[in-house]
Design an enzyme around this catalytic site. Structure first.
Site, PDB file in Angstrom:
ATOM      1  N   LYS A   1      57.141  11.402 -46.892  1.00  0.00           N
ATOM      2  CA  LYS A   1      56.882  12.787 -46.494  1.00  0.00           C
ATOM      3  C   LYS A   1      56.188  13.527 -47.637  1.00  0.00           C
ATOM      4  CE  LYS A   1      59.315  16.839 -44.642  1.00  0.00           C
ATOM      5  NZ  LYS A   1      60.619  17.399 -44.243  1.00  0.00           N
TER       6      LYS A   1
ATOM      7  N   SER B   1      60.295  19.024 -39.232  1.00  0.00           N
ATOM      8  CA  SER B   1      59.248  18.932 -40.258  1.00  0.00           C
ATOM      9  C   SER B   1      58.944  17.509 -40.708  1.00  0.00           C
ATOM     10  CB  SER B   1      59.612  19.792 -41.472  1.00  0.00           C
ATOM     11  OG  SER B   1      60.650  19.221 -42.223  1.00  0.00           O
TER      12      SER B   1
ATOM     13  N   SER C   1      65.891  17.651 -39.781  1.00  0.00           N
ATOM     14  CA  SER C   1      64.542  17.122 -39.872  1.00  0.00           C
ATOM     15  C   SER C   1      64.428  15.641 -40.165  1.00  0.00           C
ATOM     16  CB  SER C   1      63.727  17.903 -40.911  1.00  0.00           C
ATOM     17  OG  SER C   1      62.362  17.599 -40.782  1.00  0.00           O
TER      18      SER C   1
END
Length: 627
Positions: free
Chosen positions: A140, A215, A239
């Site tokens: 990420k 996210s 998330s």
């Protein structure tokens, strides 16, 4: 060499749905090389990782959705040197650095160079370089990677878009043999919405008109579509688990203190780092590598002597005899929620029956019941006193002397019938931390030491932002965070301790080893439609409260919907439209006490093995010539 790779005979290698053991068996059998694995994934990225929406005004303008786009735009940056990137046909926006156009530092090998080094080592000694040898990961883009840009999705004018060093867990992954091929797209600054100013909009591979989760959804959808072996996500609310759930994946959100947050943009008191994979065993293998104390993250001091003596992956099994699991019926009410929730609740009802068949003792208060209502009523007056004062002001009039407030709490303590009827797991919430967003972001930027982006204010003034009313206003959110002038973590820390104490007591009174519930009961919305509103404490994005108090949770595929009820605009409001046929993934959550990830692996792997609900998205199948 992994135990799986040693004991199972070599079988023909298939990239689609390949796990860590499959990859390593194929390497050991000399069916494929690490370079070959990376190249196969790059071909899939080339085929499936393009724009998935219409951008008529460019990447920063309003979008419209594309049915069956067969693209997901999940990976925003690729770990390839310029010449290699061009050779593969990836445009400059996917470059691993936009501030170092030469990108020739030999100390920064790209993914193919790392893979080639692994292959040379294997040719010399016939041994794997570590437990993640040949495993291809996406990270990420909230986390630091010394060889790739890190901007948390912001289109920001850094002097050097590469941070000076890896996040602690990223270095541990590399040391274990993992090959990091990409940074995953994310909701900008890790909040909400499937969009970032730099990476653009990303989509759900099971229906490209729909959102792929919270996210960390770029991480999850890249795994779901088999663009990588596993990915790393971050969870403050849901998330890791919600993207895993709506992508038919396993998402493990560990005890916060177990994995270092060092090297993370905007790390906060509720944020935790964890793996997203296609199987429980693979998620456990990733956790084995990244878990443990890091002197650069003071919270991880609580993990000392808390890791099990044997690897997390070794807890995987097929039976649950002797395990007591409580069903959080508070999260499964058809009467209190809406038609949009009903089929997901029914899918988790079947998961409860499956867990019982595996030998677990299931403590189930029955439909519309409550697992912890009496327990919460008993402990809330003493543990949640000030929170009760804030939430139920009508019961504690401000014009009465303070002594009366204490008396009221004592009355509740000895007569639970006086506790407000609405006080349930659904009504409890975690308070925000005043000033945390500004403090944590500015701390990160000072440590990073960029010559141009030195403060949170720079993130606002030296950046471009998308402008689309269907997605949250990221510039406004950053401006709001920067207006804070004080930092106060006391309320959050106090309530976290109080909630944890209460929940542990509730589990102990019923002798529960673990809990289970839906991850979410609302299917993912279409990207440009309204989100389902809260209903009697039910959030539309999944259940976050228990995880935010430090309890580890794992999401496992539980099945697929047959239809969904979308919310549409109607005049000045919204309404539920007629149902439409849709096969969308649904996940079930298992939760345990802090640092009991081994038990979660046991429960989740047994359920996974018995049900096998994971299915790859049908429009992202094998490419021509793919093994």
């Amino acid at each position: 060499m992994s135990a799986d790779a040693q004991t199972k005979p070599p079988a023909k290698f298939h990239l689609q749905e390949a796990g860590i053991a499959d990859i390593q068996r194929a390497i050991l059998a000399k069916q494929i090389t690490s370079t070959g694995i990376v190249e196969l994934y790059l071909k899939r990225i080339q085929a499936y990782n393009n724009a998935c929406v219409n951008e008529l005004s460019g990447i920063l303008g309003p979008i419209t959705t594309i049915p069956h786009a067969k693209q997901i735009n999940a990976l925003s940056t690729l770990n390839l040197r310029p010449a290699t990137r061009v050779k593969w046909g990836f445009d400059e926006r996917k470059a691993r650095s936009l501030t170092d156009s030469a990108d020739s530092d030999p100390k920064m090998p790209d993914a193919l160079e790392v893979a080639a080094a692994q292959d040379r080592s294997f040719q010399r000694n016939g041994k794997l370089m570590g437990p993640l040898h040949g495993v291809v990961l996406a990270i990420k883009d909230q986390y630091d990677t010394f060889d790739m840009r890190t901007t948390s999705g912001g289109d920001v004018q850094y002097a050097n878009d590469r941070p000076p060093e890896d996040a602690t867990f990223v270095k541990r992954l590399r040391d274990a043999g993992a090959i990091i091929v990409a940074k995953a797209n994310l909701a900008e600054y890790a909040v909400d919405g499937a969009r970032s100013s730099f990476g653009g909009t990303f989509c759900n591979p099971y229906d490209t008109e729909r959102e792929p989760g919270m996210s960390s959804a770029g991480s999850a959808s890249s795994v779901a579509a088999n663009l990588v072996t596993c990915a790393i996500g971050e969870e403050t609310v849901v998330s890791i688990r919600w993207p895993a759930s709506v992508n038919s994946l396993v998402g493990l959100a560990p005890t916060e203190e177990l994995v270092s947050r060092k090297g993370m943009m905007g790390a906060g008191l509720s944020m935790r780092t964890g793996p997203i994979c296609r199987s429980v065993r693979d998620a456990a293998k990733i956790l084995d590598v990244i878990a443990g104390y890091d002197p650069k993250d003071p919270l991880t001091v609580f993990s000392i002597e808390r890791k099990p003596a044997k690897p997390y992956a070794s807890f995987a099994g097929t039976r649950l005899d002797g395990v007591r699991i409580g069903v959080i019926r508070e999260y499964m009410s058809k009467k209190l929620f809406s038609r949009a929730d009903e089929e997901s609740i029914e899918i988790v009802e079947r998961a409860i029956a499956d867990v019982r068949k595996l030998g677990a003792t299931v403590v189930d208060p029955a439909p519309e019941g409550a697992l912890f209502h009496g327990c919460i009523a008993h402990y809330a007056p003493e543990l949640l006193n000030s929170a009760l004062l804030r939430q139920y002001r009508n019961l504690f009039p401000a014009d009465k002397p303070q002594a009366d407030l204490i008396t009221s709490l004592l009355d509740m303590r000895f007569d639970p019938a006086r506790v407000p009827a609405g006080l349930t797991l659904r009504s409890l919430n975690s308070p925000g931390v005043a000033g945390e967003g500004k403090y944590e972001m500015n701390e990160y930027l000072r440590e990073r030491g960029d010559a141009n982006i030195m403060t949170g204010a720079d993130l606002i003034s030296k950046a471009t932002f998308y402008n689309d009313p269907n997605f949250p206003d990221r510039k406004q959110a950053r401006e709001t965070a920067e207006r804070a002038t004080t930092l106060d973590t006391s309320a959050r820390l106090q309530t976290r301790f109080a909630y944890q104490n209460m929940l542990l007591q509730c589990m102990q009174e019923q002798k529960l080893d673990a809990l289970m519930s839906p991850m979410s009961t609302v299917p993912p919305r279409k990207l440009t439609l309204p989100r389902e509103p809260n209903a009697n404490g039910r959030p539309p994005i999944g259940w976050s409260f228990i995880g935010q108090q430090g309890f580890p949770a794992i999401t496992v595929p539980a099945g697929f919907t047959t239809q969904v009820w979308d919310r549409v605009r109607d005049g000045n409001g919204t309404r539920l439209a007629d149902p439409v046929a849709a096969a969308l993934p649904v996940g079930v959550d298992f939760l345990a006490r802090p640092f009991d990830e081994g038990l979660l692996v046991r429960i989740a792997s047994a359920y996974e093995a018995a049900t096998k609900h994971r299915r790859p998205p049908p429009e992202f199948g094998p490419l021509a010539g793919e093994p």
